[in-house]
Design a protein around this motif. Structure first.
Motif, PDB file in Angstrom:
ATOM      1  N   SER A 254       0.808  -1.231   0.000  1.00  0.00           N
ATOM      2  CA  SER A 254       0.000   0.000   0.000  1.00  0.00           C
ATOM      3  C   SER A 254       0.836   1.274   0.000  1.00  0.00           C
ATOM      4  N   VAL A 255       2.029   1.219   0.590  1.00  0.00           N
ATOM      5  CA  VAL A 255       2.845   2.446   0.677  1.00  0.00           C
ATOM      6  C   VAL A 255       3.497   2.839  -0.651  1.00  0.00           C
ATOM      7  N   THR A 256       3.545   1.911  -1.615  1.00  0.00           N
ATOM      8  CA  THR A 256       4.129   2.261  -2.917  1.00  0.00           C
ATOM      9  C   THR A 256       3.099   2.209  -4.051  1.00  0.00           C
ATOM     10  N   ILE A 257       1.835   2.224  -3.673  1.00  0.00           N
ATOM     11  CA  ILE A 257       0.737   2.244  -4.648  1.00  0.00           C
ATOM     12  C   ILE A 257       0.232   3.681  -4.765  1.00  0.00           C
ATOM     13  N   THR A 258       0.003   4.167  -5.974  1.00  0.00           N
ATOM     14  CA  THR A 258      -0.532   5.527  -6.131  1.00  0.00           C
ATOM     15  C   THR A 258      -2.029   5.533  -5.784  1.00  0.00           C
ATOM     16  N   LYS A 259      -2.541   6.729  -5.576  1.00  0.00           N
ATOM     17  CA  LYS A 259      -3.974   6.897  -5.256  1.00  0.00           C
ATOM     18  C   LYS A 259      -4.845   6.307  -6.371  1.00  0.00           C
ATOM     19  N   GLN A 260      -4.462   6.571  -7.623  1.00  0.00           N
ATOM     20  CA  GLN A 260      -5.224   6.060  -8.769  1.00  0.00           C
ATOM     21  C   GLN A 260      -5.156   4.535  -8.838  1.00  0.00           C
ATOM     22  N   GLU A 261      -3.968   3.981  -8.610  1.00  0.00           N
ATOM     23  CA  GLU A 261      -3.820   2.516  -8.616  1.00  0.00           C
ATOM     24  C   GLU A 261      -4.677   1.880  -7.523  1.00  0.00           C
ATOM     25  N   LYS A 262      -4.694   2.510  -6.352  1.00  0.00           N
ATOM     26  CA  LYS A 262      -5.510   1.978  -5.254  1.00  0.00           C
ATOM     27  C   LYS A 262      -6.978   1.888  -5.677  1.00  0.00           C
ATOM     28  N   GLN A 263      -7.467   2.947  -6.324  1.00  0.00           N
ATOM     29  CA  GLN A 263      -8.852   2.940  -6.789  1.00  0.00           C
ATOM     30  C   GLN A 263      -9.074   1.877  -7.865  1.00  0.00           C
ATOM     31  N   ASP A 264      -8.120   1.729  -8.777  1.00  0.00           N
ATOM     32  CA  ASP A 264      -8.237   0.726  -9.849  1.00  0.00           C
ATOM     33  C   ASP A 264      -8.232  -0.696  -9.274  1.00  0.00           C
ATOM     34  N   ILE A 265      -7.399  -0.913  -8.253  1.00  0.00           N
ATOM     35  CA  ILE A 265      -7.343  -2.230  -7.584  1.00  0.00           C
ATOM     36  C   ILE A 265      -8.671  -2.528  -6.894  1.00  0.00           C
ATOM     37  N   ILE A 266      -9.195  -1.527  -6.190  1.00  0.00           N
ATOM     38  CA  ILE A 266     -10.503  -1.664  -5.527  1.00  0.00           C
ATOM     39  C   ILE A 266     -11.570  -2.052  -6.555  1.00  0.00           C
ATOM     40  N   ASP A 267     -11.634  -1.302  -7.658  1.00  0.00           N
ATOM     41  CA  ASP A 267     -12.656  -1.548  -8.690  1.00  0.00           C
ATOM     42  C   ASP A 267     -12.531  -2.955  -9.272  1.00  0.00           C
ATOM     43  N   ALA A 268     -11.285  -3.376  -9.523  1.00  0.00           N
ATOM     44  CA  ALA A 268     -11.050  -4.708 -10.111  1.00  0.00           C
ATOM     45  C   ALA A 268     -11.478  -5.824  -9.159  1.00  0.00           C
ATOM     46  N   ILE A 269     -11.160  -5.664  -7.870  1.00  0.00           N
ATOM     47  CA  ILE A 269     -11.526  -6.712  -6.901  1.00  0.00           C
ATOM     48  C   ILE A 269     -13.037  -6.750  -6.688  1.00  0.00           C
ATOM     49  N   ILE A 270     -13.668  -5.581  -6.608  1.00  0.00           N
ATOM     50  CA  ILE A 270     -15.138  -5.533  -6.461  1.00  0.00           C
ATOM     51  C   ILE A 270     -15.805  -6.257  -7.643  1.00  0.00           C
ATOM     52  N   LYS A 271     -15.290  -5.997  -8.840  1.00  0.00           N
ATOM     53  CA  LYS A 271     -15.862  -6.619 -10.056  1.00  0.00           C
ATOM     54  C   LYS A 271     -15.709  -8.140 -10.023  1.00  0.00           C
ATOM     55  N   THR A 272     -14.506  -8.620  -9.728  1.00  0.00           N
ATOM     56  CA  THR A 272     -14.267 -10.072  -9.702  1.00  0.00           C
ATOM     57  C   THR A 272     -15.039 -10.742  -8.564  1.00  0.00           C
ATOM     58  N   ASN A 273     -15.002 -10.115  -7.408  1.00  0.00           N
ATOM     59  CA  ASN A 273     -15.666 -10.690  -6.229  1.00  0.00           C
ATOM     60  C   ASN A 273     -17.180 -10.779  -6.434  1.00  0.00           C
TER      61      ASN A 273
END
Length: 294
Positions: free
Chosen positions: A51-70
């Motif tokens: 989390s400390v080396t992830i950008t704000k945009q990447e964090k949001q993209d990761i969230i969106d991807a996991i929500i979609k798959t889950n």
């Protein structure tokens, strides 16, 4: 409010391509693999997710991807924490938490606050959060230990603080929490090596690193522990003991990513200042997997 986070949660990695970009295909595969093999909930954007080396945009993209798959199948928990209380509150207020069952919030690191400072920080977080909160105590990373008295005080004072992820690798501290906690408050192990003993002592389960690589036996072990079946649970604990130790021998998440690479779930790329697992560690991991699967 009763702790809803029971059994085996996983602190999911953020897989990267060899070029260092987020690998969304591998991320979806890891989510699917865990859903199909008994994991109870997924924690996004923890230490293991880099989390400390992830950008704000990447964090949001990761969230969106996991929500979609889950797709609503497992409860999701989002890591939102830090040592700037106002920034943590701002992130909570500006993040869409409608798809999350709760947040995991780390005790303030680097600043080394007093116990009163930790209490006031989490009081502010509690007042800002519309979803349940899991406190996260990890003294090895924060340079300060949230004492059981402070955790219990927060548990008693704020209804939306529902559990603590305790990762001090301190058996006495776990037992103090289990003895003194209010009814319904969860004690969740953040130490993979102590997850079973904590479950047997009355803990609610684990937020695990190794669990995402071996979700079936690991979640079975925790379920047996929570049922009080020590004999059967320890058989699984002993089978997983070596790999649990190996993945933390250099750094996290380089170790778990080396395991996931050996299982063909993602590659082992990590972001600086972390570096990939050594060849020596990779050999030990490969040997373990070979004998585990035979």
């Amino acid at each position: 409010m009763k702790n809803p986070f029971l059994g085996t949660g996983i602190a999911i990695v953020t897989p990267f391509t060899t070029e260092g970009e987020v690998d969304f295909k591998a991320l979806a595969n890891i989510v699917e693999y865990n859903i199909k093999n008994g994991t109870n909930y997924i924690v996004i954007s923890g230490t293991t997710g880099e989390s400390v080396t992830i950008t704000k945009q990447e964090k949001q993209d990761i969230i969106d991807a996991i929500i979609k798959t889950n797709n609503g199948r497992l409860p999701l928990v989002l890591g939102i924490g830090g040592n700037n209380t106002n920034a943590v509150i701002e992130e909570i207020k500006t993040t869409d938490l409608s798809n999350f069952a709760g947040i995991l919030s780390v005790s303030p690191y680097y600043s080394k606050p007093t116990q009163e400072g930790i209490y006031q920080h989490f009081k502010a977080v509690s007042q800002a959060s519309p979803v349940p909160i899991i406190l996260y105590n990890v003294p090895g990373r924060t340079a300060s230990n949230m004492l059981p008295e402070t955790t219990i005080r927060l548990a008693n004072d704020f209804k939306n603080i529902v559990a603590v992820k305790e990762a001090g690798n301190n058996v006495a501290q776990y037992l103090q929490l289990l003895k003194d906690k209010p009814e319904g408050f969860g004690v969740i192990s953040g130490d993979d090596d102590l997850a079973l003993p904590v479950a047997l002592a009355g803990g609610d389960g684990v937020i695990s690193v190794i669990g995402q690589a071996f979700p079936k036996p690991f979640s079975k072990m925790i379920a047996l522990g929570r049922e009080g079946d020590a004999k059967q649970a320890f058989k699984l604990h002993f089978k997983l003991m070596e790999i649990t130790s190996l993945i933390f021998s250099e750094n996290n998440p380089a170790g778990i990513k080396a395991v996931l690479q050996a299982l063909n779930l993602c590659n082992d790329t990590v972001r600086l200042p972390l570096v990939v697992a050594s060849d020596d560690l990779k050999i030990k991991i490969a040997n373990f997997i070979k004998q585990f699967e035979s």
